[in-house]
Scaffold this motif. Structure first.
Motif, PDB file in Angstrom:
ATOM      1  N   VAL A  12       0.828  -1.201   0.000  1.00  0.00           N
ATOM      2  CA  VAL A  12       0.000   0.000   0.000  1.00  0.00           C
ATOM      3  C   VAL A  12       0.866   1.256   0.000  1.00  0.00           C
ATOM      4  O   VAL A  12       1.817   1.370   0.766  1.00  0.00           O
ATOM      5  N   LYS A  13       0.514   2.173  -0.900  1.00  0.00           N
ATOM      6  CA  LYS A  13       0.991   3.550  -0.846  1.00  0.00           C
ATOM      7  C   LYS A  13      -0.270   4.367  -0.684  1.00  0.00           C
ATOM      8  O   LYS A  13      -0.957   4.683  -1.656  1.00  0.00           O
ATOM      9  N   PHE A  16      -3.820   3.889  -1.913  1.00  0.00           N
ATOM     10  CA  PHE A  16      -3.969   2.913  -2.978  1.00  0.00           C
ATOM     11  C   PHE A  16      -3.208   1.609  -2.718  1.00  0.00           C
ATOM     12  O   PHE A  16      -2.117   1.619  -2.122  1.00  0.00           O
ATOM     13  N   VAL A  18      -0.854  -0.884  -4.462  1.00  0.00           N
ATOM     14  CA  VAL A  18       0.088  -0.711  -5.564  1.00  0.00           C
ATOM     15  C   VAL A  18       0.861  -2.017  -5.773  1.00  0.00           C
ATOM     16  O   VAL A  18       0.897  -2.874  -4.899  1.00  0.00           O
ATOM     17  N   LYS A  19       1.450  -2.150  -6.935  1.00  0.00           N
ATOM     18  CA  LYS A  19       2.322  -3.297  -7.186  1.00  0.00           C
ATOM     19  C   LYS A  19       3.376  -2.884  -8.190  1.00  0.00           C
ATOM     20  O   LYS A  19       3.094  -2.170  -9.155  1.00  0.00           O
ATOM     21  N   LEU A  26       5.979   1.336  -9.349  1.00  0.00           N
ATOM     22  CA  LEU A  26       4.700   1.023  -8.723  1.00  0.00           C
ATOM     23  C   LEU A  26       3.517   1.452  -9.592  1.00  0.00           C
ATOM     24  O   LEU A  26       3.496   2.550 -10.144  1.00  0.00           O
ATOM     25  N   ARG A  27       2.528   0.574  -9.668  1.00  0.00           N
ATOM     26  CA  ARG A  27       1.300   0.842 -10.400  1.00  0.00           C
ATOM     27  C   ARG A  27       0.126   0.826  -9.436  1.00  0.00           C
ATOM     28  O   ARG A  27      -0.007  -0.104  -8.640  1.00  0.00           O
ATOM     29  N   LYS A  28      -0.720   1.860  -9.502  1.00  0.00           N
ATOM     30  CA  LYS A  28      -1.904   1.912  -8.651  1.00  0.00           C
ATOM     31  C   LYS A  28      -2.946   0.913  -9.151  1.00  0.00           C
ATOM     32  O   LYS A  28      -3.249   0.862 -10.337  1.00  0.00           O
ATOM     33  N   LEU A  29      -3.533   0.144  -8.200  1.00  0.00           N
ATOM     34  CA  LEU A  29      -4.502  -0.884  -8.566  1.00  0.00           C
ATOM     35  C   LEU A  29      -5.896  -0.626  -8.022  1.00  0.00           C
ATOM     36  O   LEU A  29      -6.869  -1.143  -8.575  1.00  0.00           O
ATOM     37  N   ASP A  31      -8.568   0.282  -4.311  1.00  0.00           N
ATOM     38  CA  ASP A  31      -8.786   0.377  -2.879  1.00  0.00           C
ATOM     39  C   ASP A  31      -8.320  -0.914  -2.207  1.00  0.00           C
ATOM     40  O   ASP A  31      -8.877  -1.983  -2.464  1.00  0.00           O
ATOM     41  N   HIS A 229      -3.685 -10.182  -7.664  1.00  0.00           N
ATOM     42  CA  HIS A 229      -4.136  -8.833  -8.000  1.00  0.00           C
ATOM     43  C   HIS A 229      -4.503  -8.704  -9.480  1.00  0.00           C
ATOM     44  O   HIS A 229      -5.461  -8.015  -9.837  1.00  0.00           O
TER      45      HIS A 229
END
Length: 261
Positions: A12-13, A16, A18-19, A26-29, A31, A229
């Motif tokens: 988590v960032k 969001f 993230v992965k 990092l990519r936002k995925l 909640d 994910h």
């Protein structure tokens, strides 16, 4: 028959999920609490939340996410990232965490592990170890895989065991997000002399990767992120594959009212 746990790892960032790959890009995925709820309804054994920027900013920002998650998710939740003193640990536990994972603060001051155990008990303490290959061995890193500690991974996990931690979360930074499978040599080397549970993390891309970690690496649990994910596999696919290889995983029945929502 082997018994093993399947754990959903959510980096988590805030706010969001993230992965990335090897902790970078990092990519936002979405909640994180919604992802946690989805995995709970699928029957995941545990949730692991990691605040991946907490060490950088010297604080953990997961309290709100934890509170939202525990309203609808009733399985063990571990939280890690930026837990630097006993007050941080207390806040995490009071906001719904069942266990806490520490890395940076423990590397900088190993006695912190004993202080947590004295205050809260070993059952709630996970030593998080981020490993990078170094020659024929592995070095422990901290600050979300950015900083080398100079500590040999095998020596460090054994010190954690001797200090009384409840379990080890071992992440291969080199394999993280690559979907190339866990570093079985790392898992086996670290777990060879452990008497406490070992969670293998970093690189799961298929159900076979999970069974390899359990049967060849002798891990007690596997933490899965990318494969879940991005829905490369559903949890049931992994459980079925484990069953076929004589690995018993728990099948949790979530609350019926949640299934109907």
């Amino acid at each position: 028959m082997r018994h093993a746990r399947l754990i959903a790892r959510l980096d988590v960032k805030a706010p969001f999920l993230v992965k990335g790959i090897q902790f970078e890009g990092l990519r936002k995925l979405g909640d994180p609490s919604e992802y946690a709820r989805h995995y709970y309804l699928q029957g995941i054994d545990e949730i692991y939340y990691e605040d991946i920027v907490a060490s950088l900013y010297e604080r953990n920002n997961l309290a709100d996410i934890l509170r939202r998650t525990t309203e609808e998710v009733f399985i063990p939740i571990t939280v890690g990232g930026g837990l630097r003193d006993l007050k941080d640990i207390d806040i995490a536990l009071k906001n719904g965490a069942d266990k806490v994972a520490v890395n940076t603060a423990a590397i900088k001051r190993p006695d912190f592990l004993n202080e947590i155990i004295d205050q809260f008990g070993s059952q709630c303490l996970v030593l998080s170890v981020q490993a990078k290959k170094k020659g024929a061995s592995w070095e422990a890193y901290y600050d979300n895989g950015r900083e080398p500690s100079g500590l040999d991974v095998v020596d460090w996990v054994l010190e954690g065991q001797e200090r009384g931690v409840g379990e080890i979360l071992l992440t291969s930074v080199d394999r993280d997000g690559t979907k190339k499978g866990l570093d079985i040599q790392l898992v086996r080397a670290a777990g060879e002399h452990l008497r406490i549970p070992l969670i293998a993390s970093g690189g799961v891309g298929s159900p076979k990767d999970c069974t390899d970690a359990i049967l060849e690496g002798e891990a007690d649990a596997v933490a899965i992120a990318t494969a879940l994910h991005y829905r490369l596999y559903e949890l049931e696919d992994i459980r079925t594959y484990c069953d076929a290889h004589n690995i018993k995983t728990r099948r949790i029945q979530p609350a019926n009212w949640l299934e109907r929502r």
